[in-house]
Design a protein around this motif. Structure first.
Motif, mmCIF file in Angstrom:
data_model
loop_
_atom_site.group_PDB
_atom_site.id
_atom_site.type_symbol
_atom_site.label_atom_id
_atom_site.label_comp_id
_atom_site.label_asym_id
_atom_site.label_seq_id
_atom_site.Cartn_x
_atom_site.Cartn_y
_atom_site.Cartn_z
ATOM 1 N N HIS A 1 41.398 -18.430 -5.578
ATOM 2 C CA HIS A 1 40.218 -19.300 -5.481
ATOM 3 C C HIS A 1 40.483 -20.605 -6.235
ATOM 4 N N GLY B 1 38.721 -14.769 -8.105
ATOM 5 C CA GLY B 1 37.543 -14.265 -7.396
ATOM 6 C C GLY B 1 36.487 -13.665 -8.296
ATOM 7 N N TYR C 1 34.905 -21.180 -5.899
ATOM 8 C CA TYR C 1 34.647 -20.154 -6.911
ATOM 9 C C TYR C 1 33.410 -19.352 -6.510
#
Ligand SMILES: C[S@@+](CC[C@H](N)C(=O)[O-])C[C@H]1O[C@@H](n2cnc3c(N)ncnc32)[C@H](O)[C@@H]1O
Length: 355
Positions: free
Chosen positions: A186, A159, A191
Motif C-alpha cells: 500500500h 495494509g 492506505y
C-alpha cells in the motif's frame, strides 16, 4: 509436500507476531511471556501451541523451554523483547543486566541455531547510543554465523489501518543471502482508513456493548470482510462508561482533531500534544497504545473498544482477547500488527522454502 516451519515466539504477549506467522502458514510451537492474561489469550487463539509463563531473564527458563520443545525442530525464532532500560553505560558493556531480555534472544538462537530469526523493536532502538546498541546486536548475531539486516517498517504500508513504525531485524543462517524486506503493498494514496476498518461496528451510543454480541450490519469494505472472515460473533466490543464532562469535551473535537480544537476552559487538564485526539476517519489511525484513553473514535464520543483497536492492529475478529479491559488493552497495544507480521513471514518463506 510443502513442509511447515516450526516457530518459537519469545515475549509473545497475546501473540500478534505469532498470528501473522500463523496466517502465513507457520506452525507456532511455543510462546513464552511472563504476563499471565496475555498468555491465556495467546493459548486461546493458538490452539495446538504451548504457552510458558516464565521470566526470560532467568537462566533456568531456557532449560524449561528445552523440556517443552524436546526433539522438535525449531526453524524460526521470533520475538519482541522490551527495550526499556537498554544500557551501554560505563564500559559500553552489552552484557549489562539491563539488557538481559535481549540476551534471551541471543541465547535461544545460540541453543537452537534456527534457520532464521526475527526481532521486533521500537524504531528508537536504532539510534540509541548513536546506534551502538543496534550495531552490537548486528555484531553478536553475525558472530554466530547469521546474515542479519534490519529496517524500520511502517505497518500502513502492509495494509494495516494504522501508522505504526517498528524496527525489524531478520537473520538468516544458511547461504550468502541477506533478507530482503517485503515491498509495501500500500502507499499513502490507498492506505486503509479508520472508517474503512471499523465503520461497520456497532456505535454503542445507547448501550455499552458486551464481551460477546451480534454484528448489527453487514461488512461494507474489503478490509471489514477480511477481518470478519467466517466470524459471525462480535467479541470484545465494550465501551467505557465515560463521565458526562468527558463525553461533552470529546463531542467538541472534530474528526481528526485534538485538544487544540477545544474552546478555552474545556479539557484543560490534558494539554499535551496527544491529548483529546480523535482519529481521522479518512486516514489510518496513529499508533495504538496500551489504553491511555487519549484517543477517541472518529465519530462516536468515546474511546475505541478493544475490538476497534484490534481491527486497527489487523487482528481478525475471531481473535478473542481474555482478561479484564485494562489487560486486553495492554495486549492489543503491545502487539505487532498481524498483517505486517504476515508480510514479513510470507517473504521469509522464499528463503526457507528454497531448501
Ligand atoms: C511488546 S510486548 C510483545 C508483543 C508481542 N510480540 C505481540 O506481537 O503480541 C513485550 C512482552 O514482553 C513481556 N515481558 C517483559 N519482560 C519479560 C520477562 N522478563 N520475561 C518474559 N516476558 C517478559 C511482556 O509481558 C510483554 O507481553
Amino acid at each position: 509436500m510443502k513442509q511447515t516451519h516450526n516457530v518459537i515466539d519469545l515475549f509473545c504477549g497475546c501473540g500478534g507476531l505469532s498470528e501473522g506467522f500463523q496466517m502465513a502458514g507457520y506452525n507456532i510451537v511455543l510462546g513464552v511471556d511472563n504476563n499471565d492474561p496475555a498468555l491465556k489469550t495467546f493459548l486461546y487463539n493458538h490452539k495446538g501451541s504451548e504457552a510458558l509463563n516464565a521470566d526470560l531473564s532467568a537462566p533456568e527458563t531456557f532449560e524449561t523451554i528445552e523440556k517443552i520443545v524436546k526433539e522438535k525442530k525449531v526453524d524460526v525464532i521470533i520475538g519482541g523483547p522490551p527495550c526499556q532500560g537498554f544500557s551501554l553505560t560505563g564500559k559500553r558493556e552489552f552484557n549489562d543486566d539491563r539488557n538481559k531480555l535481549y540476551l534471551a534472544m541471543i541465547e535461544m538462537v545460540k541453543r537452537y541455531q534456527p534457520k532464521a530469526f526475527l526481532i521486533e523493536n521500537v524504531p528508537g532502538m536504532a539510534t540509541l547510543y548513536n546506534g551502538e546498541v543496534k550495531d552490537e546486536v548486528l555484531r553478536r548475531f553475525k558472530e554466530m554465523g547469521y546474515n542479519i539486516d534490519c529496517k524500520v517498517l511502517c505497518s500502513a504500508d502492509y495494509g494495516v489501518p494504522q501508522i505504526r513504525k517498528r524496527l525489524i531485524f531478520v537473520g538468516l543462517r544458511d547461504g550468502e543471502e541477506y533478507f530482503v524486506f517485503p515491498e509495501p503493498s500500500h502507499t499513502p494514496e490507498n492506505y486503509v482508513t479508520c472508517e474503512q476498518a471499523i465503520g461497520d461496528l456497532p456505535c454503542l451510543v445507547d448501550e455499552l456493548g458486551a464481551d460477546v454480541m451480534e454484528y448489527s450490519q453487514a461488512p461494507m469494505t474489503e478490509y471489514q470482510k477480511l477481518m470478519r472472515g467466517d466470524c459471525n460473533t462480535l467479541h470484545n466490543h465494550k465501551a467505557i462508561d465515560h463521565k458526562q464532562f468527558v463525553k461533552d469535551a470529546i463531542a467538541q473535537v472534530p474528526d481528526g482533531g485534538n485538544w487544540k480544537d477545544l474552546p478555552k476552559g474545556v479539557g484543560e487538564s490534558r494539554k499535551f500534544h496527544m491529548a483529546w485526539t480523535r482519529y481521522a476517519s479518512n486516514k489510518p489511525s496513529r499508533t495504538i497504545d496500551t489504553g491511555h484513553r487519549n484517543n477517541f473514535h472518529y465519530k462516536w464520543n468515546r474511546c475505541p473498544t478493544v475490538r476497534e483497536s484490534a481491527r486497527l492492529q489487523s487482528f481478525p475478529d475471531d481473535f478473542v482477547f481474555l482478561g479484564n479491559k485494562g489487560q486486553q488493552d495492554r495486549q492489543v497495544g503491545n502487539a505487532v500488527p498481524c498483517l505486517m507480521a504476515k508480510a514479513i513471514a510470507v517473504q521469509l518463506l522464499k528463503y526457507l522454502d528454497k531448501e
